[in-house]
Scaffold this active site. Structure first.
Site, PDB file in Angstrom:
ATOM      1  N   LEU A 104      37.915  14.385 116.092  1.00 35.73           N
ATOM      2  CA  LEU A 104      37.765  15.831 116.186  1.00 35.73           C
ATOM      3  C   LEU A 104      39.126  16.272 116.692  1.00 35.73           C
ATOM      4  O   LEU A 104      39.542  15.848 117.768  1.00 35.73           O
ATOM      5  CB  LEU A 104      36.650  16.180 117.174  1.00 35.73           C
ATOM      6  N   ASP A 105      39.869  17.057 115.911  1.00 35.31           N
ATOM      7  CA  ASP A 105      41.267  17.243 116.250  1.00 35.31           C
ATOM      8  C   ASP A 105      41.460  17.886 117.627  1.00 35.31           C
ATOM      9  O   ASP A 105      40.532  18.469 118.191  1.00 35.31           O
ATOM     10  CB  ASP A 105      42.017  18.000 115.140  1.00 35.31           C
ATOM     11  N   LYS A 106      42.655  17.757 118.145  1.00 32.03           N
ATOM     12  CA  LYS A 106      42.969  18.135 119.532  1.00 32.03           C
ATOM     13  C   LYS A 106      42.568  19.565 119.866  1.00 32.03           C
ATOM     14  O   LYS A 106      42.075  19.845 120.966  1.00 32.03           O
ATOM     15  CB  LYS A 106      44.465  17.927 119.785  1.00 32.03           C
TER      16      LYS A 106
END
Length: 241
Positions: A104-106
């Protein structure tokens, strides 16, 4: 009695060290040692062999099965890489060795699952299995009917040279929508929106298959319930790993 043989990548995956794909990369890079010798691709081991991964001993002998749901805040990176100061593993400091199922991207928030069960990771992650993941997204301008139609029918992404799969999407407000994907391309929703002239302001994952984020508070985690796990395993029957 002869010992059961395991492919080394499966052995590492079952031990909760990493996914099979990551295990293959580590073996190729020479980071896995078996009985004092550098491991090679395709080799098989038993539970009695001495296996070292990045210099640390690994065992696939019986261990507590762990599967937790975590509400990830923005800024935390879904990696076990120690060089990343905001990595999810150090941040959680969970008492068992676990790793995230997918990414889950930053900048995104919401549901991420973490486990020590390698086969579970592979079955959930492989795109060919087409398991659902659901998100709530806000964008920088009003959503049109044309935007909804194009998102639902698939968007061509220049950078990845691929057209996204058809998906379910529902407008929730002037600049807010719900979307259910069955693939996990890198920064997929952000890229889809950008291709149509929109920019994502907030992106939260609220469901993975039958596991819902619900009212789990941000930066907290919970164990998956027995009933959730039973249903999840039923849904994963026949999935490739």
């Amino acid at each position: 009695m002869s010992q059961e043989l395991y492919r080394l990548n499966k052995y590492l995956s079952d031990a909760g060290v990493c996914s099979r794909r990551a295990a293959d990369a580590a073996i190729e890079a020479g980071h896995v040692i078996v009985n004092g010798e550098v491991a090679v691709m395709g080799m098989k081991v038993t539970s009695d062999d001495m296996v070292l991964f990045n210099g640390k001993p690994v065992s696939n002998k019986s261990k507590k099965e762990v599967l937790i749901a975590y509400n990830k805040p923005a800024g935390i990176v879904c990696t076990a890489e120690k060089r990343e100061k905001n990595n999810i593993i150090d941040h959680l400091n969970y008492p068992e060795r676990i790793y995230p199922i997918g990414r889950l991207d930053k900048d995104s928030t919401g549901l991420i699952l973490l486990t020590n069960q390698g086969d579970l990771v592979n079955k959930i992650m492989r795109a060919v299995n087409a398991h659902e993941k659901e998100y709530v997204v806000t964008v920088d301008k009003e959503i049109t009917a044309d935007f909804i139609k194009k998102m639902a029918n698939g968007v061509y992404l220049d950078e990845l040279e691929v057209t996204t799969r058809k998906c379910h999407i529902k407008k929730l407000g002037p600049n807010k929508f719900n979307i259910i994907l069955t693939q996990g391309l890198n920064r997929q929703i952000r890229r889809m929106c950008q291709a149509l002239g929109y920019h994502v302001r907030t992106l939260k994952r609220v469901r993975i298959m039958n596991i819902n984020l619900g009212d789990l508070k941000e930066d907290t985690y919970r164990d998956i319930t027995p009933s959730e796990l039973k249903k999840l395993k039923k849904m994963l029957e026949g999935s490739k790993n």
